[in-house]
Scaffold this motif. Structure first.
Motif, short mmCIF file in Angstrom:
data_model
loop_
_atom_site.label_atom_id
_atom_site.label_comp_id
_atom_site.label_asym_id
_atom_site.label_seq_id
_atom_site.Cartn_x
_atom_site.Cartn_y
_atom_site.Cartn_z
N ALA A 47 0.81 -1.21 0.00
CA ALA A 47 0.00 0.00 0.00
C ALA A 47 0.85 1.27 0.00
O ALA A 47 0.50 2.27 -0.64
CB ALA A 47 -0.93 -0.01 1.21
N ALA A 48 1.99 1.24 0.73
CA ALA A 48 2.83 2.44 0.79
C ALA A 48 3.39 2.79 -0.59
O ALA A 48 3.48 3.96 -0.95
CB ALA A 48 3.98 2.21 1.78
N ARG A 49 3.74 1.77 -1.36
CA ARG A 49 4.25 2.02 -2.71
C ARG A 49 3.16 2.61 -3.60
O ARG A 49 3.42 3.53 -4.39
CB ARG A 49 4.79 0.72 -3.32
N GLU A 50 1.95 2.11 -3.46
CA GLU A 50 0.84 2.65 -4.24
C GLU A 50 0.59 4.12 -3.88
O GLU A 50 0.27 4.93 -4.75
CB GLU A 50 -0.42 1.82 -4.01
N THR A 51 0.74 4.44 -2.61
CA THR A 51 0.60 5.83 -2.19
C THR A 51 1.70 6.69 -2.80
O THR A 51 1.46 7.83 -3.22
CB THR A 51 0.64 5.95 -0.66
N SER A 52 2.91 6.14 -2.88
CA SER A 52 4.01 6.87 -3.51
C SER A 52 3.68 7.18 -4.97
O SER A 52 3.93 8.28 -5.46
CB SER A 52 5.31 6.06 -3.43
N PHE A 53 3.12 6.20 -5.66
CA PHE A 53 2.70 6.43 -7.05
C PHE A 53 1.70 7.58 -7.11
O PHE A 53 1.80 8.47 -7.97
CB PHE A 53 2.05 5.17 -7.63
N ALA A 54 0.73 7.57 -6.20
CA ALA A 54 -0.31 8.59 -6.21
C ALA A 54 0.28 9.98 -5.96
O ALA A 54 -0.11 10.96 -6.60
CB ALA A 54 -1.36 8.26 -5.15
N VAL A 55 1.24 10.06 -5.04
CA VAL A 55 1.84 11.36 -4.72
C VAL A 55 2.60 11.93 -5.91
O VAL A 55 2.41 13.09 -6.29
CB VAL A 55 2.79 11.23 -3.51
#
Length: 296
Positions: A47-55
């Protein structure tokens, strides 16, 4: 203790009406002055990596054209994350990376390593990870004191001649080191620690301004400490802004060559940071901030 003498012809003297939102790195690579530092983005799967993508995708959608990364950020994992999130890159997006810090194994500490073979290998690996044929701005993360400066800068110059680098930058250098490097090759950028509460490198900033070199301050908001100073909090209240926004607005108004690269792993913080570009400090507010005493 007082800060170093402000830059001659500083924004305090000429007002902020002159301020522009873009800067031509190397004289020809035009980027938005308020960029994004990718160091804080989590790269592990989940999930943290997906959030990085979103940012980072949100940053680009909001008009950011300068993203800063480095081999040291996860041993290339940060570069790979940016490529996965953004490739194929939109026109006008500059991803700048840094080389010159290495370790012999994952368990070893990072150390400076500017040997020509190491620099060449790190550039080649960065090209692969970022999925590009040329890195438009490549910065030397630190000058290695155990390798002759001419060998380090000369290697980057050769890589530029070979078409693998577009422009060369330095990080955490003195005025003397900048001058010596400029005697070997054109320097397009300098990335030193600098913010409202830490102006140790004001002389380097002055040298960059005189030469038209982009100055990318790392740690541009003092890791959130800005709000702990009563004067900054007071200006923030007057401007209906956050202390972080005040710190970024101060940087943008302090010198036209400053390109802040605040980093975050949250979309709301990203949007808060970028909103600072629209903030204009009054001459009185800027005077109060300029006069803040340096920390003991």
């Amino acid at each position: 203790m007082p800060w170093p003498t402000p830059l001659l012809g500083s924004p305090l003297e000429r007002g902020e009406g002159w301020r522009v939102t873009s800067f031509p790195i190397g004289g020809d690579l035009d980027v938005r002055r308020l960029g994004f530092g990718a160091m804080q983005l989590p790269t592990e799967p989940g999930a943290a990596r997906e959030t990085s993508f979103a940012v980072v995708r949100r940053a680009v959608r909001l008009g950011v054209t300068l993203i800063d990364t480095a081999y040291m950020y996860g041993g290339g994992a940060n570069e790979e994350l940016l490529a996965e999130a953004l490739y194929p890159y939109p026109d006008g997006l500059l991803i700048t990376t840094k080389v010159g810090v290495a370790r012999s194994s994952p368990s070893d500490e990072w150390k400076l390593d500017g040997r020509p073979a190491v620099l060449r290998d790190q550039v080649e690996q960065a090209l692969r990870r970022l999925r590009v044929e040329r890195i438009e701005l490549l910065q030397l993360h630190r000058i290695d004191p155990e390798t002759p400066l001419a060998d380090q800068i000369g290697t980057l110059r050769d890589l530029r001649t070979e078409g693998k680098i577009g422009r060369i930058g330095l990080s955490e250098v003195t005025v003397d080191e900048l001058g010596r490097a400029r005697g070997i090759v054109d320097i397009a950028s300098v990335q030193n620690r600098y913010n409202l509460l830490d102006r140790e490198h004001e002389p380097v900033l002055a040298a960059c301004e005189a030469a038209g070199i982009a100055f990318l301050p790392w740690r541009p908001v003092a890791w959130g400490k800005s709000g702990a100073r009563a004067e900054i909090a007071a200006v923030a209240a007057e401007a209906e802004a956050t202390p972080t926004q005040i710190a970024l607005a101060w940087l943008l108004g302090h010198s036209p060559v400053i390109l802040p690269i605040p980093g975050t792993a949250r979309v709301d913080h990203l949007e808060e940071n970028l909103a600072a570009e629209r903030l204009r400090l009054t001459p009185a507010q800027r005077d109060r901030l300029d006069r803040l005493p340096a920390p003991e």
